[in-house]
Scaffold this motif. Structure first.
Motif, PDB file in Angstrom:
ATOM      1  N   ALA A 289      -5.658 -25.523 -47.561  1.00  0.00           N
ATOM      2  CA  ALA A 289      -5.767 -24.132 -47.131  1.00  0.00           C
ATOM      3  C   ALA A 289      -4.756 -23.278 -47.893  1.00  0.00           C
ATOM      4  CB  ALA A 289      -5.513 -24.025 -45.626  1.00  0.00           C
TER       5      ALA A 289
ATOM      6  N   ASP B 210      -9.172 -24.462 -44.441  1.00  0.00           N
ATOM      7  CA  ASP B 210      -8.785 -23.104 -44.076  1.00  0.00           C
ATOM      8  C   ASP B 210      -7.883 -23.131 -42.854  1.00  0.00           C
ATOM      9  OD1 ASP B 210      -8.834 -20.264 -44.366  1.00  0.00           O
ATOM     10  OD2 ASP B 210     -10.253 -20.141 -42.710  1.00  0.00           O
ATOM     11  N   TYR B 211      -6.865 -22.300 -42.901  1.00  0.00           N
ATOM     12  CA  TYR B 211      -5.933 -22.099 -41.790  1.00  0.00           C
ATOM     13  C   TYR B 211      -5.546 -20.636 -41.876  1.00  0.00           C
ATOM     14  CZ  TYR B 211      -1.827 -22.656 -38.811  1.00  0.00           C
ATOM     15  OH  TYR B 211      -0.908 -22.563 -37.787  1.00  0.00           O
TER      16      TYR B 211
ATOM     17  N   SER C 254      -7.367 -19.884 -36.642  1.00  0.00           N
ATOM     18  CA  SER C 254      -8.593 -20.584 -37.027  1.00  0.00           C
ATOM     19  C   SER C 254      -8.250 -21.714 -37.993  1.00  0.00           C
ATOM     20  CB  SER C 254      -9.550 -19.597 -37.695  1.00  0.00           C
ATOM     21  OG  SER C 254     -10.681 -20.253 -38.188  1.00  0.00           O
ATOM     22  N   ILE C 255      -8.833 -22.884 -37.743  1.00  0.00           N
ATOM     23  CA  ILE C 255      -8.649 -24.037 -38.637  1.00  0.00           C
ATOM     24  C   ILE C 255     -10.027 -24.581 -38.990  1.00  0.00           C
ATOM     25  CG2 ILE C 255      -7.666 -26.347 -38.933  1.00  0.00           C
ATOM     26  CD1 ILE C 255      -5.558 -25.608 -36.822  1.00  0.00           C
ATOM     27  N   THR C 256     -10.241 -24.827 -40.282  1.00  0.00           N
ATOM     28  CA  THR C 256     -11.490 -25.421 -40.765  1.00  0.00           C
ATOM     29  C   THR C 256     -11.178 -26.729 -41.473  1.00  0.00           C
ATOM     30  OG1 THR C 256     -12.498 -23.251 -41.058  1.00  0.00           O
ATOM     31  CG2 THR C 256     -13.525 -25.079 -42.233  1.00  0.00           C
TER      32      THR C 256
ATOM     33  N   GLN D 296     -13.142 -29.915 -43.624  1.00  0.00           N
ATOM     34  CA  GLN D 296     -14.334 -30.474 -44.283  1.00  0.00           C
ATOM     35  C   GLN D 296     -14.272 -31.986 -44.104  1.00  0.00           C
ATOM     36  OE1 GLN D 296     -16.825 -28.740 -45.857  1.00  0.00           O
ATOM     37  NE2 GLN D 296     -17.928 -30.647 -46.156  1.00  0.00           N
TER      38      GLN D 296
ATOM     39  N   SER E 287     -18.512 -28.990 -42.670  1.00  0.00           N
ATOM     40  CA  SER E 287     -17.317 -28.255 -42.254  1.00  0.00           C
ATOM     41  C   SER E 287     -17.342 -28.054 -40.747  1.00  0.00           C
ATOM     42  CB  SER E 287     -17.267 -26.882 -42.922  1.00  0.00           C
ATOM     43  OG  SER E 287     -16.851 -26.995 -44.237  1.00  0.00           O
TER      44      SER E 287
ATOM     45  N   THR F 286     -15.153 -25.805 -37.783  1.00  0.00           N
ATOM     46  CA  THR F 286     -14.178 -24.728 -37.566  1.00  0.00           C
ATOM     47  C   THR F 286     -13.980 -24.522 -36.074  1.00  0.00           C
ATOM     48  OG1 THR F 286     -14.850 -23.589 -39.590  1.00  0.00           O
ATOM     49  CG2 THR F 286     -13.653 -22.286 -37.974  1.00  0.00           C
ATOM     50  N   LYS F 287     -12.738 -24.361 -35.693  1.00  0.00           N
ATOM     51  CA  LYS F 287     -12.401 -24.018 -34.309  1.00  0.00           C
ATOM     52  C   LYS F 287     -11.353 -22.910 -34.340  1.00  0.00           C
ATOM     53  CE  LYS F 287     -15.065 -26.551 -31.945  1.00  0.00           C
ATOM     54  NZ  LYS F 287     -16.118 -25.941 -31.165  1.00  0.00           N
ATOM     55  N   THR F 288     -11.406 -22.060 -33.322  1.00  0.00           N
ATOM     56  CA  THR F 288     -10.471 -20.950 -33.217  1.00  0.00           C
ATOM     57  C   THR F 288      -9.883 -20.911 -31.815  1.00  0.00           C
ATOM     58  OG1 THR F 288     -12.197 -19.427 -32.507  1.00  0.00           O
ATOM     59  CG2 THR F 288     -11.793 -19.562 -34.870  1.00  0.00           C
TER      60      THR F 288
ATOM     61  N   LEU G 240     -11.525 -29.846 -32.742  1.00  0.00           N
ATOM     62  CA  LEU G 240     -12.125 -30.268 -34.017  1.00  0.00           C
ATOM     63  C   LEU G 240     -12.491 -31.751 -33.973  1.00  0.00           C
ATOM     64  CD1 LEU G 240      -9.764 -28.434 -36.523  1.00  0.00           C
ATOM     65  CD2 LEU G 240     -12.247 -28.074 -36.338  1.00  0.00           C
TER      66      LEU G 240
END
Length: 162
Positions: A35, A77-78, A102-104, A106, A124, A126-128, A150
């Motif tokens: 990220a 992603d973060y 938010s963290i994604t 893969q 992928s 993703t959770k927020t 996640l």
């Protein structure tokens, strides 16, 4: 009142988990943090939490080398973003009233030795989570909570044949 239990050959079930009978070992790779915003402990926390979930709710052995299945991936992603803006009483700029973390991740799951190849995936997740106030005092608790969500999604995709 009676109880009826159905047993399905070729499938192992534990705590609503369906794992192909032929699957005994899994290699869980280290999930690197790719990220833009990097939290130094996130990769280790996520990887270990995923391994713990597999250890505690399946009969699978986690192996360091070649496994019958493998789960690999990366944190892609973060980010932190405002959800609502609060006006201030003076001429100061508005501040975030609430924000979202938010963290994604893969994830690639491959089971070469499983008969059903439909369980393989590359996806992928993703959770927020919303929060109010300063991120610094809440970040670790938010990370733990989001990692759990996640891992629930990843686990269900890999082992519950959704």
């Amino acid at each position: 009142m009676g109880c009826l239990i159905f047993l399905s050959p070729g499938c192992y079930t534990l705590k609503s988990t369906s794992i192909p009978e032929e699957l005994k070992t899994i290699n869980v790779g280290f999930f690197e943090n790719n990220a833009t915003l990097v939290v130094p402990t996130l990769s280790q926390q996520f990887t270990e939490a995923l391994k713990d979930r597999i250890r505690s709710t399946t009969r699978l052995s986690i192996v360091a080398g070649e496994g019958q299945a493998r789960m690999t991936g990366a944190i892609t992603d973060y980010h932190i973003a405002p959800v609502s803006i609060q006006a201030t009483n003076n001429n100061a700029p508005p501040i975030a009233g609430a924000s979202v973390l938010s963290i994604t991740v893969q994830v690639k799951f491959v089971c070469d030795e499983c008969k059903d190849k439909k369980i393989n995936f590359d996806q992928s997740f993703t959770k927020t989570m919303n929060y109010a106030g300063d991120i610094n005092s809440q970040e670790q608790a938010l990370i733990v909570a989001i990692n759990k969500q996640l891992i629930d999604d990843i686990f269900n995709k890999a082992f519950n044949n959704w």
